[in-house]
Design an enzyme around this catalytic site. Sequence first.
Site: not given
Length: 407
Positions: A123, A200, A203, A226, A364
């Site tokens: 991202h 990261d 998700q 999220k 993104c």
Amino acid sequence: MSLDINQIRGLFPVLHQEVHGKPLIYFDNAATTQKPLGVLDALANYYRLDNSNIHRGAHALADRATRYYEETREAVQQFIGAKESAEIIFTKGTTESINLVAKTFGRKFIGSGEEIIISTLEHHSNIVPWQMLCEETGAILKIIPINDAGEIIFEEFEKLLSPKTKLVSIVHASNALGTINPVKKVIEAAHAVGAKVLLDGAQSTSHLEIDVQELDCDFLAFSAHKLYGPTGLGVLYGKREVLEAMPPFLGGGEMIKEVTFEKTTYNDIPFKFEAGTPNIADVIAFKAALDFIKSLGKPAIKAHEDGLLAHANELLNDIKGFIPIGTAAEKVSVLSFNINGMHPFDVGQMLDAKGIAVRTGHHCTQPLMKRFGIEGTVRASFSVYNTKSEIEKLAEGIAQIARFKNK
């Protein structure tokens, strides 16, 4: 454990509405998940009953607000398997968490000619901060390539590693393709050359079991919104010894022990990185989101979501003109695709007319789209409150659109 999806859906008021005269089907969960009643109630109750600043007040409201705020920190610690709650820092989101590491750890420990490794799957929030750091310090950014399925080529990653590698910052699960990276192997290889690793988890945290001690990552960044929680709130996990070696990110109240005009002494972690009045209400409400996930169980959530993705693939792959983008063997419940001869935005609008909410564009991840030679994709992303009947309506809508274009 099988889930009662109808009961779960009853906890989400936003799902029970019509869009363009059709029942809403919400498949934009990778962008943000919807919020259960427990989160909405916790948010409202803070402002109704407990609204106060935290940590320094000497009255009942401040005591309650502080206790609830720190209970969320402890809940996050348990959620990701951190050793202690002091390793949990609250931020505005994944983006700010990554920027915090770049502007503190990066500035102090990564110098000219030293190297940072990211992947093609990243991202923009895990690309741009490192580019900015490299421009500032003269460090070098290296990129792990991917194959046509959207998986990192691990052997090429190993070739990039060297004693000059100071940080590997990699997405755990791709927001654009759903690919789950082999992060345990990545971490072990990076540590073997003395590099730190940032994951990261924007998700992955909503789909996968996370244990930062078992993974042995040095940092983990993720967002509450999220995870069925409020927007504008994120988490940065860091190992105590790494956080203690980093300078503060922002200066102001809370992050200090003592201030004089001659010198300031900084506070202990995590408060060293939480300057100013924090996002108290949303932090408190986030615990209700974590409680919701805990009540269902991550394995049951993942099994349901995996079933939805498998059902979608089964229905869609035979549709003429349907082009899947990202076919990794290990994925979270993200379906990225195009329809031959159609712009993703047009497909998204046609699905919206049927009450189906999807995301379109480059997500993104413009360098990733360039790798596939496309402008963008249509992305349908599934969550625990979605149903197989909704998947079938998506497949029916895509088939109609594809027939219209490719007849």
